[in-house]
Design a protein around this motif. Structure first.
Motif, mmCIF file in Angstrom:
data_model
loop_
_atom_site.group_PDB
_atom_site.id
_atom_site.type_symbol
_atom_site.label_atom_id
_atom_site.label_comp_id
_atom_site.label_asym_id
_atom_site.label_seq_id
_atom_site.Cartn_x
_atom_site.Cartn_y
_atom_site.Cartn_z
ATOM 1 N N LEU A 276 8.382 108.955 79.610
ATOM 2 C CA LEU A 276 8.173 108.440 78.321
ATOM 3 C C LEU A 276 7.380 109.347 77.491
ATOM 4 O O LEU A 276 7.597 109.408 76.486
ATOM 5 C CB LEU A 276 7.317 107.162 78.711
ATOM 6 C CG LEU A 276 6.770 106.402 77.357
ATOM 7 C CD1 LEU A 276 7.945 105.802 76.680
ATOM 8 C CD2 LEU A 276 5.903 105.415 78.017
ATOM 9 N N MET A 277 6.294 110.017 78.142
ATOM 10 C CA MET A 277 5.542 110.957 77.283
ATOM 11 C C MET A 277 6.336 112.000 76.611
ATOM 12 O O MET A 277 6.316 112.479 75.517
ATOM 13 C CB MET A 277 4.477 111.492 77.933
ATOM 14 C CG MET A 277 3.526 110.688 78.226
ATOM 15 S SD MET A 277 2.720 109.772 76.678
ATOM 16 C CE MET A 277 3.175 108.099 76.926
ATOM 17 N N ALA A 278 7.464 112.529 77.330
ATOM 18 C CA ALA A 278 8.417 113.740 76.914
ATOM 19 C C ALA A 278 9.521 112.795 75.675
ATOM 20 O O ALA A 278 9.726 113.690 74.653
ATOM 21 C CB ALA A 278 9.352 114.012 77.948
ATOM 22 N N VAL A 279 9.717 111.727 75.803
ATOM 23 C CA VAL A 279 10.715 111.329 75.065
ATOM 24 C C VAL A 279 9.898 110.746 73.643
ATOM 25 O O VAL A 279 10.417 111.276 72.780
ATOM 26 C CB VAL A 279 11.461 109.998 75.718
ATOM 27 C CG1 VAL A 279 11.955 109.158 74.467
ATOM 28 C CG2 VAL A 279 12.273 110.238 76.643
ATOM 29 N N ILE A 280 8.841 110.190 73.801
ATOM 30 C CA ILE A 280 8.083 109.938 72.566
ATOM 31 C C ILE A 280 7.414 111.234 71.686
ATOM 32 O O ILE A 280 7.088 111.151 70.529
ATOM 33 C CB ILE A 280 7.304 108.611 72.482
ATOM 34 C CG1 ILE A 280 6.146 108.996 73.678
ATOM 35 C CG2 ILE A 280 8.079 107.373 73.005
ATOM 36 C CD1 ILE A 280 5.024 107.811 73.754
ATOM 37 N N SER A 281 7.405 112.165 72.577
ATOM 38 C CA SER A 281 6.935 113.614 71.876
ATOM 39 C C SER A 281 7.931 114.034 71.279
ATOM 40 O O SER A 281 7.804 114.707 70.354
ATOM 41 C CB SER A 281 6.024 114.215 72.965
ATOM 42 O OG SER A 281 4.989 113.978 73.528
ATOM 43 N N ALA A 282 8.893 114.084 71.675
ATOM 44 C CA ALA A 282 10.114 114.786 71.180
ATOM 45 C C ALA A 282 10.962 113.792 69.993
ATOM 46 O O ALA A 282 11.713 114.492 69.042
ATOM 47 C CB ALA A 282 11.574 114.779 72.104
ATOM 48 N N ARG A 283 10.899 112.462 69.935
ATOM 49 C CA ARG A 283 11.570 111.473 69.087
ATOM 50 C C ARG A 283 10.652 110.666 68.426
ATOM 51 O O ARG A 283 9.820 109.976 69.284
ATOM 52 C CB ARG A 283 12.629 110.671 69.767
ATOM 53 C CG ARG A 283 13.496 111.464 70.842
ATOM 54 C CD ARG A 283 14.836 111.507 70.184
ATOM 55 N NE ARG A 283 15.907 111.961 71.145
ATOM 56 C CZ ARG A 283 16.310 113.092 71.448
ATOM 57 N NH1 ARG A 283 15.470 114.105 70.958
ATOM 58 N NH2 ARG A 283 17.356 113.536 72.252
ATOM 59 N N PRO A 284 10.872 110.283 67.094
ATOM 60 C CA PRO A 284 10.076 109.548 66.347
ATOM 61 C C PRO A 284 10.103 108.040 67.232
ATOM 62 O O PRO A 284 11.277 107.727 67.361
ATOM 63 C CB PRO A 284 10.373 109.368 65.041
ATOM 64 C CG PRO A 284 11.637 110.359 64.871
ATOM 65 C CD PRO A 284 12.098 110.855 66.451
ATOM 66 N N THR A 285 9.154 107.358 67.517
ATOM 67 C CA THR A 285 9.332 105.870 67.828
ATOM 68 C C THR A 285 8.572 105.107 67.000
ATOM 69 O O THR A 285 7.488 105.442 66.146
ATOM 70 C CB THR A 285 8.792 105.791 69.372
ATOM 71 O OG1 THR A 285 7.284 106.277 69.129
ATOM 72 C CG2 THR A 285 9.468 106.607 70.178
ATOM 73 N N GLY A 286 8.525 103.822 67.120
ATOM 74 C CA GLY A 286 7.980 102.763 66.118
ATOM 75 C C GLY A 286 6.572 102.722 66.839
ATOM 76 O O GLY A 286 6.092 103.196 67.843
ATOM 77 N N PRO A 287 5.458 102.168 65.962
ATOM 78 C CA PRO A 287 3.883 101.974 66.357
ATOM 79 C C PRO A 287 3.965 101.178 67.587
ATOM 80 O O PRO A 287 2.654 101.672 68.231
ATOM 81 C CB PRO A 287 3.520 101.582 65.167
ATOM 82 C CG PRO A 287 4.499 100.653 64.316
ATOM 83 C CD PRO A 287 5.651 101.352 64.784
ATOM 84 N N LEU A 288 4.760 100.505 68.328
ATOM 85 C CA LEU A 288 4.142 99.662 69.285
ATOM 86 C C LEU A 288 4.875 100.148 70.463
ATOM 87 O O LEU A 288 4.832 99.509 71.746
ATOM 88 C CB LEU A 288 4.759 98.222 69.129
ATOM 89 C CG LEU A 288 4.164 97.403 67.997
ATOM 90 C CD1 LEU A 288 4.503 96.043 67.641
ATOM 91 C CD2 LEU A 288 2.464 97.397 68.115
ATOM 92 N N VAL A 289 6.041 101.022 70.514
ATOM 93 C CA VAL A 289 6.539 101.690 71.689
ATOM 94 C C VAL A 289 5.471 102.177 72.710
ATOM 95 O O VAL A 289 5.738 101.669 73.818
ATOM 96 C CB VAL A 289 7.652 102.896 71.299
ATOM 97 C CG1 VAL A 289 8.140 103.320 72.711
ATOM 98 C CG2 VAL A 289 8.837 102.172 70.381
#
Length: 166
Positions: free
Chosen positions: A84-97
């Motif tokens: 999860l940390m790798a994915v959300i560090s590489a791709r923009p996500t919504g504020p609640l992800v």
């Protein structure tokens, strides 16, 4: 000081983007209303805790035995936290992800308080060797699982994008 992050050299140690206000994309997470963040964490926590309780009910252990269900839950949860940390560090996500998945689902799923209780019960049952093995295996396994999840996902994302993910 440069550090190795997911197989690549990063100019500085990576910190949790939730508190890294120097990064514009991370500041976007502050747009969520605190009640929405709390609701996302609570909803995710319910799902994670139910999954953990199901695993522990399906695979009980005696007081002096190795707590395989808790061990598996903690290692799986730590691996998924790394992913999860790798994915959300590489791709923009919504504020609640991050609050829903990271703090809620995976925070409710992993259970280091139960891990400590399992160790205490094993010691009380006279199985100090099992307690020590479980204590060490969970600690080392959890750290390795987070690293593997992060490193493997970072490499996969970099391969898919044709360059470096971070």
């Amino acid at each position: 000081m440069p550090v190795l992050v997911g197989g690549t050299v990063s100019p500085e140690p990576r910190i949790d983007p939730d508190v890294d206000l120097r990064v514009p994309a991370d500041r976007g997470e502050l747009t969520a209303h605190p009640a929405a963040v709390l609701g996302a964490i609570a909803a995710g926590g319910v799902l994670g805790a139910l999954a953990r309780a199901g695993a522990q009910t399906a695979y009980p252990h005696p007081p002096g035995g190795f707590a395989w269900a808790t061990f598996g839950v903690n290692l799986t949860g730590c691996l998924l936290i790394g992913v999860l940390m790798a994915v959300i560090s590489a791709r923009p996500t919504g504020p609640l992800v991050r609050p829903f998945l990271g703090v809620g689902v995976l925070g409710g799923f992993t259970t280091f308080s139960t891990y400590v209780v399992d160790v205490q019960k094993a010691v009380a049952a006279g199985a100090a060797g099992t307690a020590l093995a479980y204590l060490a295996a969970t600690l080392v396994g959890a750290l390795v699982a987070v690293w593997v999840g992060d490193a493997a996902t970072t490499r996969l994302l970099a391969r898919r994008s044709g360059g470096q993910a971070r």
